[in-house]
Design an enzyme around this catalytic site. Structure first.
Site, mmCIF file in Angstrom:
data_model
loop_
_atom_site.group_PDB
_atom_site.id
_atom_site.type_symbol
_atom_site.label_atom_id
_atom_site.label_comp_id
_atom_site.label_asym_id
_atom_site.label_seq_id
_atom_site.Cartn_x
_atom_site.Cartn_y
_atom_site.Cartn_z
ATOM 1 N N LEU A 72 82.994 -8.965 101.232
ATOM 2 C CA LEU A 72 82.993 -9.389 99.827
ATOM 3 C C LEU A 72 83.110 -10.921 99.701
ATOM 4 O O LEU A 72 83.945 -11.539 100.350
ATOM 5 C CB LEU A 72 84.193 -8.734 99.117
ATOM 6 C CG LEU A 72 84.433 -9.173 97.681
ATOM 7 C CD1 LEU A 72 83.377 -8.606 96.736
ATOM 8 C CD2 LEU A 72 85.836 -8.763 97.215
ATOM 9 N N HIS A 118 101.677 -12.345 83.972
ATOM 10 C CA HIS A 118 100.800 -12.929 84.996
ATOM 11 C C HIS A 118 101.121 -12.355 86.383
ATOM 12 O O HIS A 118 100.225 -12.080 87.176
ATOM 13 C CB HIS A 118 100.916 -14.457 85.000
ATOM 14 C CG HIS A 118 100.454 -15.098 83.716
ATOM 15 N ND1 HIS A 118 99.277 -14.741 83.102
ATOM 16 C CD2 HIS A 118 101.016 -16.047 82.923
ATOM 17 C CE1 HIS A 118 99.131 -15.455 81.972
ATOM 18 N NE2 HIS A 118 100.179 -16.249 81.843
ATOM 19 N N ASP A 123 92.029 -10.759 81.034
ATOM 20 C CA ASP A 123 92.779 -11.133 79.831
ATOM 21 C C ASP A 123 93.810 -10.057 79.456
ATOM 22 O O ASP A 123 93.591 -8.867 79.704
ATOM 23 C CB ASP A 123 91.778 -11.326 78.674
ATOM 24 C CG ASP A 123 92.392 -12.112 77.524
ATOM 25 O OD1 ASP A 123 93.478 -12.698 77.707
ATOM 26 O OD2 ASP A 123 91.785 -12.139 76.440
HETATM 27 C C1 FPP Z 1 94.809 -14.468 80.629
HETATM 28 O O1 FPP Z 1 95.745 -13.628 79.980
HETATM 29 C C2 FPP Z 1 95.191 -14.666 82.039
HETATM 30 C C3 FPP Z 1 95.339 -15.876 82.663
HETATM 31 C C4 FPP Z 1 95.119 -17.173 82.000
HETATM 32 C C5 FPP Z 1 95.771 -15.956 84.074
HETATM 33 C C6 FPP Z 1 95.122 -14.967 84.997
HETATM 34 C C7 FPP Z 1 95.713 -15.090 86.328
HETATM 35 C C8 FPP Z 1 96.066 -14.061 87.114
HETATM 36 C C9 FPP Z 1 95.875 -12.655 86.766
HETATM 37 C C10 FPP Z 1 96.615 -14.355 88.460
HETATM 38 C C11 FPP Z 1 95.537 -14.149 89.516
HETATM 39 C C12 FPP Z 1 95.802 -15.005 90.671
HETATM 40 C C13 FPP Z 1 94.846 -15.459 91.531
HETATM 41 C C14 FPP Z 1 95.238 -16.393 92.635
HETATM 42 C C15 FPP Z 1 93.423 -15.061 91.430
HETATM 43 P P1 FPP Z 1 96.532 -14.215 78.710
HETATM 44 O O2 FPP Z 1 97.737 -14.946 79.184
HETATM 45 O O3 FPP Z 1 95.594 -15.064 77.894
HETATM 46 O O4 FPP Z 1 96.911 -12.905 77.941
HETATM 47 P P2 FPP Z 1 97.072 -12.742 76.349
HETATM 48 O O5 FPP Z 1 95.693 -12.904 75.777
HETATM 49 O O6 FPP Z 1 97.605 -11.369 76.195
HETATM 50 O O7 FPP Z 1 98.018 -13.803 75.887
#
Ligand code: FPP
Length: 257
Positions: A136, A42, A25
């Site tokens: 893993l 992201h 997050d």
């Molecule tokens: C939450 O942060 C994050 C996500 C919903 C997406 C997570 C995805 C990745 C890190 C890409 C990984 C890729 C693969 C293929 C595993 P948020 O957007 O809710 O952050 P915020 O709370 O600051 O708004």
């Protein structure tokens, strides 16, 4: 004489989690702080994901489960959802060979059928290329929700009852364990959530019953080797009791010499 001794190898294995699960997050906030679009967060998050997979391989972690997209994330602005879908396709495309080289076995949990043909194809390719790998076990949760997982387990159990293969009195926690996602792996030992929120957000709610919960304010794109080590060190200091007393699970042994 009686001395207290610890078998170092067993202790090391106890101190290291077998299965780590992560809520990644804080991507959006990371981008906002830099006056960048959320999607840039992201993209930066993918770099942390790569690093944590490498660290898990290095630390001989048996399984790593990442929450990449929840059943509820469809509610985000359409543009963010489509950009995340593109990112999943491009990330699987760019990482597949490196994951294979690292002997990582990649699997996916969640309702994959909701995704585009293109993404489903990439998911299938990644799964198939890596399925005989023995290192893993990397599980990527996409369109996943813990309540959905439990509901699916209920459906499968009811079907077996209707076929006469199970009886209502057979239903207990061990049986449900057999029907939820990740049944083939040890239960999660360590849950990590970045980004400062202290909640589970419908991730693996059945499987987390005895998991140690680690929360950090660090935003996912800033979560790198050092932060991962901090989480592992914190875990090593935990005493896992599973309902027993501290004395019952004390890992020291009394040995006669
Ligand atoms: C939450 O942060 C994050 C996500 C919903 C997406 C997570 C995805 C990745 C890190 C890409 C990984 C890729 C693969 C293929 C595993 P948020 O957007 O809710 O952050 P915020 O709370 O600051 O708004």
């Amino acid at each position: 004489m009686t001395v207290t001794s610890i078998n170092n190898k067993d202790q090391e294995e106890n101190d290291r989690p077998k299965h780590i699960v992560v809520v990644m997050d804080g991507n959006g906030r990371w981008a906002k702080k830099r006056f960048m679009p959320r999607t840039a967060g992201h993209h930066a998050g993918v770099k942390s994901t790569r690093k944590i997979v490498e660290e898990s391989v290095k630390n001989k972690i048996q399984a790593l489960t990442l929450f990449a997209f929840s059943s509820e994330n469809w509610k985000r602005p359409e543009q963010e959802v489509s950009s995340l879908m593109e990112l999943f396709v491009s990330t699987l495309q760019s990482e597949i060979n490196s994951l294979h080289k690292q002997n990582v076995r990649v699997r996916f949990i969640g309702e994959i059928s909701a995704f585009s043909e293109k993404l489903q194809k990439k998911i299938k390719e990644t799964k198939e290329l890596t399925e005989n790998n023995t290192g893993l076990q990397l599980n990527i949760a996409v369109n996943y929700g813990g309540r959905w997982d439990i509901a699916e387990a209920c459906k499968s159990i009811v079907k077996k009852i209707q076929l006469g293969e199970l009886q209502v009195c057979d239903i207990d926690a061990e049986l449900i364990d057999e029907f939820v996602c990740l049944k083939q792996l040890p239960e999660p030992d360590l849950f990590i959530r970045t980004g400062g929120e202290m909640r589970i957000s419908n991730f693996l709610i059945w499987q987390l019953a005895y998991t140690e919960l680690y929360f950090t304010d660090v935003l996912w794109p800033d979560f790198k080797s050092e932060e991962f080590s901090a989480a592992l060190n914190w875990y090593a200091g935990r005493q896992r009791r599973f309902g027993k007393t501290g004395e019952q699970v004390e890992p020291t042994q009394t040995q006669q010499v």
